[in-house]
Design a protein around this motif. Structure first.
Motif, short mmCIF file in Angstrom:
data_model
loop_
_atom_site.label_atom_id
_atom_site.label_comp_id
_atom_site.label_asym_id
_atom_site.label_seq_id
_atom_site.Cartn_x
_atom_site.Cartn_y
_atom_site.Cartn_z
N VAL A 153 1.49 4.29 5.68
CA VAL A 153 2.85 4.58 6.14
C VAL A 153 3.45 3.45 6.96
CG1 VAL A 153 2.46 7.06 6.11
CG2 VAL A 153 1.98 5.79 8.20
N ASP A 154 2.65 2.46 7.35
CA ASP A 154 3.12 1.34 8.15
C ASP A 154 3.01 0.08 7.28
OD1 ASP A 154 2.98 -1.02 9.91
OD2 ASP A 154 2.99 0.42 11.56
N ASP A 155 4.14 -0.46 6.89
CA ASP A 155 4.13 -1.57 5.93
C ASP A 155 3.42 -2.80 6.48
OD1 ASP A 155 5.09 -2.81 3.37
OD2 ASP A 155 6.12 -4.13 4.80
N PHE A 156 3.62 -3.11 7.76
CA PHE A 156 2.99 -4.29 8.34
C PHE A 156 1.47 -4.16 8.33
CE2 PHE A 156 1.57 -6.46 12.39
CZ PHE A 156 1.62 -7.74 11.87
N ILE A 157 0.97 -3.02 8.81
CA ILE A 157 -0.48 -2.79 8.78
C ILE A 157 -0.97 -2.77 7.34
CG2 ILE A 157 -2.30 -1.15 9.35
CD1 ILE A 157 -1.12 -2.61 11.76
N GLY A 158 -0.21 -2.15 6.45
CA GLY A 158 -0.60 -2.10 5.04
C GLY A 158 -0.73 -3.48 4.43
N GLN A 159 0.20 -4.38 4.77
CA GLN A 159 0.13 -5.75 4.25
C GLN A 159 -1.14 -6.45 4.71
OE1 GLN A 159 2.07 -7.29 2.11
NE2 GLN A 159 4.21 -6.78 2.39
N LEU A 160 -1.45 -6.32 6.01
CA LEU A 160 -2.65 -6.97 6.54
C LEU A 160 -3.90 -6.40 5.90
CD1 LEU A 160 -1.80 -7.18 10.36
CD2 LEU A 160 -1.50 -8.96 8.62
N TRP A 161 -3.95 -5.06 5.77
CA TRP A 161 -5.14 -4.44 5.18
C TRP A 161 -5.31 -4.84 3.72
CZ3 TRP A 161 -6.25 -1.24 1.12
CH2 TRP A 161 -7.54 -0.68 1.10
N ARG A 162 -4.23 -4.86 2.95
CA ARG A 162 -4.34 -5.24 1.53
C ARG A 162 -4.87 -6.67 1.38
NH1 ARG A 162 0.58 -2.37 1.51
NH2 ARG A 162 0.49 -0.45 0.26
N GLY A 163 -4.38 -7.57 2.24
CA GLY A 163 -4.88 -8.94 2.18
C GLY A 163 -6.35 -9.02 2.49
N TRP A 164 -6.77 -8.27 3.50
CA TRP A 164 -8.19 -8.22 3.87
C TRP A 164 -9.03 -7.61 2.75
CZ3 TRP A 164 -10.71 -3.68 6.64
CH2 TRP A 164 -12.02 -3.99 7.01
N LYS A 165 -8.55 -6.54 2.14
CA LYS A 165 -9.28 -5.87 1.06
C LYS A 165 -9.39 -6.80 -0.16
CE LYS A 165 -11.09 -2.14 -0.97
NZ LYS A 165 -11.18 -2.51 -2.36
N ALA A 166 -8.33 -7.51 -0.49
CA ALA A 166 -8.37 -8.42 -1.64
C ALA A 166 -9.42 -9.51 -1.45
CB ALA A 166 -6.99 -9.03 -1.87
N LEU A 167 -9.52 -10.03 -0.23
CA LEU A 167 -10.52 -11.06 0.03
C LEU A 167 -11.93 -10.48 -0.05
CD1 LEU A 167 -8.74 -12.89 2.98
CD2 LEU A 167 -9.14 -13.80 0.69
N ARG A 168 -12.11 -9.28 0.45
CA ARG A 168 -13.43 -8.64 0.33
C ARG A 168 -13.81 -8.41 -1.12
NH1 ARG A 168 -13.60 -3.27 3.28
NH2 ARG A 168 -11.33 -3.30 3.20
#
Length: 534
Positions: free
Chosen positions: A104-119
């Motif tokens: 529900v929080d776009d900023f947090i979502g962007q950071l998490w997606r980037g982290w998940k993609a790298l993992r």
């Protein structure tokens, strides 16, 4: 009950004494780097002027035993948040886009997606660096004996360490020079604790640099700064300390600049920063540690290219301070979840998972520093999957409880930097406009009730009275917030987490009681130091 009378602070000064202290304080600040760049729409590349940072004339009182408690707790907090950052499953659940705040929080979502993609690519951080600050207020409802209560825990851009040392030195100077005109028996050097934050923070950065560059002598530490950063001197003192005491050089770049000059080697994943060859013969600089003093607010990411640059830095082998995982661990939702039953024990008492565990007494002391808090999404089983109320107008438990207790609450989103919270009487109207699907991004926290009628004299650059060119201190009732600094270098090895940490230094920020927010950089607070009382 402490024997100190908070309501009698500060001592009364004559007009002549106040003017004398103001001259001593402001000239000392200007002489010793307790500085800001002046406000301007756009700062020049080569600064030509500076102003002193906002400051308090007197140190602010704090019970000695509570200062010792805050210092003691920092070690546990250092370990706790290091372990949270290493727990992918926990962070995915609390901060991710499927079940967590990122949904529900776009900023947090962007950071998490980037982290998940790298993992998903198999890229993980072998070592993380955290430079932390745990912030506290005194809690004294109905005039009761003050207790120490945590406001928040900072895992990114934990600022004002160097300037906090400078202002504590300023108060020691005022005492040595004027004796504060013998206005209080509490004003003695033994009640002004030393503050070595500059060397402490620099030691954490140097330890990470050494961990990276055992075989590389020319690597440097990169400071990622904000555009038009006014708080540059707070950052420069670390640069000077690293160079003078550790022979480590730093460079500064903004995310805007890094889009053009940051490169990650496709084979070694080492990070290099392109520089003109007349500045560096090789045309590039290898980076050992990335120290983020930016990238903690959506305003730092005006276009998708900024996120891409942040994820490029994360891809490298340079040690991040913080990594994306550690930045996410600092979210307000994590702070709230840690108050829930059994969660602290998951990270601090599991002897099968961790080499070092903490006693029940230590964990309880940490828990006692929490205020009551809950998520606004508590009870959202009343909602359909698309976020609509099953029964029209029916509120869930979290929202209803926040509405009923609004006058003693603050609502917090997942943001850093001040100016983002909703307080007391503003809460009901805010809840009326908050879409149900956004509840998960907010927590409700019981307000800390600070000792009443504590005062101080606050000075901000540029304030004058009449035709006098002496800066006029304003005497007002205040609230003072204590921050304890710590650092941690941590990672995983053999299935176990390993943490090397230290506690160093402190910060006091003081604001008028008419202000809810507390940031110095945002103009709400001034820098201050401690007077320990019994």
């Amino acid at each position: 009950m402490t024997g100190f009378d908070f309501a009698a602070w500060p001592p009364t000064l004559t007009e002549a004494q106040l003017e004398e202290l103001s001259v001593y304080a402001t000239t000392y600040a200007l002489s010793h780097g307790l500085l800001y760049l002046p406000p301007a729409p756009s700062l020049p590349k080569v600064p030509t002027a500076a102003i002193h940072a906002p400051l308090a004339l007197f140190p602010s009182p704090l019970p000695r035993k509570l200062f010792e408690q805050a210092t003691r707790l920092q070690r546990i907090y250092n370990v706790l948040y290091s372990r949270v950052a290493l727990d992918d499953e926990f962070l995915d659940q609390v901060m991710g886009v499927e079940t967590g705040v990122g949904k529900v929080d776009d900023f947090i979502g962007q950071l998490w997606r980037g982290w998940k993609a790298l993992r998903d690519e198999g890229i993980d951080q072998s070592l993380h660096l955290g430079i932390f600050r745990s912030d506290y207020l005194l809690h004294s409802p109905n005039g009761e004996t003050p207790e120490l209560k945590q406001v928040e825990f900072n895992t990114i851009s934990s600022s004002f360490g160097p300037l906090s040392q400078r202002v504590s030195e300023l108060h020691r100077y005022l005492l040595s020079t004027t004796g504060y005109f013998n206005t209080s028996p509490y004003l003695s050097l033994e009640n002004l604790p030393p503050n070595q934050t500059i060397s402490g923070v620099a030691a954490g950065l140097a330890a990470a640099h050494s961990a990276y560059s055992a075989s590389t002598s020319n690597a440097r530490i990169l400071v990622v700064a904000q555009d038009n950063e006014r708080n540059v001197f707070d950052q420069r003192w670390l640069e000077y300390e690293l160079l003078n005491k550790h022979s480590i050089r730093m460079i500064r770049r903004t995310l805007t600049q890094l889009q053009k000059v940051a490169k990650v080697d496709s084979t070694t994943r080492k990070l290099f920063i392109d520089v003109p060859k007349d500045l560096e013969a090789s045309g590039s600089i290898e980076i050992s540690v990335i120290y983020f003093r930016a990238a903690y607010t959506p305003h730092d990411f005006p276009t998708p290219a900024y996120y891409a640059t942040r994820f490029l830095l994360e891809r490298s082998t340079a040690i991040k301070c913080p990594s994306l995982a550690l930045q996410l661990a600092g979210g307000k939702k994590v702070q709230e979840v840690l108050t829930q039953a059994g969660v602290l024990e998951r990270f601090l008492a599991d002897g099968k998972k961790y080499h070092e565990v903490f006693s029940k007494e230590e964990i309880q002391e940490l828990r006692d520093s929490f205020m009551a808090m809950w998520g606004l999404d508590v009870g959202d089983d009343l909602l359909t999957p698309d976020g609509q109320a099953i029964q029209a107008g029916k509120e869930n438990f979290g929202v209803r409880k926040a509405r009923e207790e609004a006058q003693v609450l603050v609502l917090k989103p997942q943001r850093e930097g001040g100016g983002n919270n909703v307080y007391k009487q503003d809460i009901p109207a805010f809840l009326d406009t908050l879409p149900p699907q956004e509840r998960q991004a907010w927590i409700a926290m019981q307000l800390i009730v600070t000792p009443a009628d504590v005062g101080n004299y606050l000075i901000r650059a540029g304030s004058t009275t009449g035709s006098s060119d002496i800066q006029a201190p304003v005497r007002t009732n205040v609230i003072s917030e204590l921050g304890i600094f710590g650092w941690s270098i941590f990672g995983k090895e053999g299935g176990h987490s390993h943490v090397k940490e230290d506690t160093m230094g402190w910060l006091v920020r003081t604001k008028g009681t008419d202000s809810n927010e507390g940031g110095v950089a945002t103009g709400f607070s001034v820098l201050d130091s401690l007077l320990l009382v019994d």
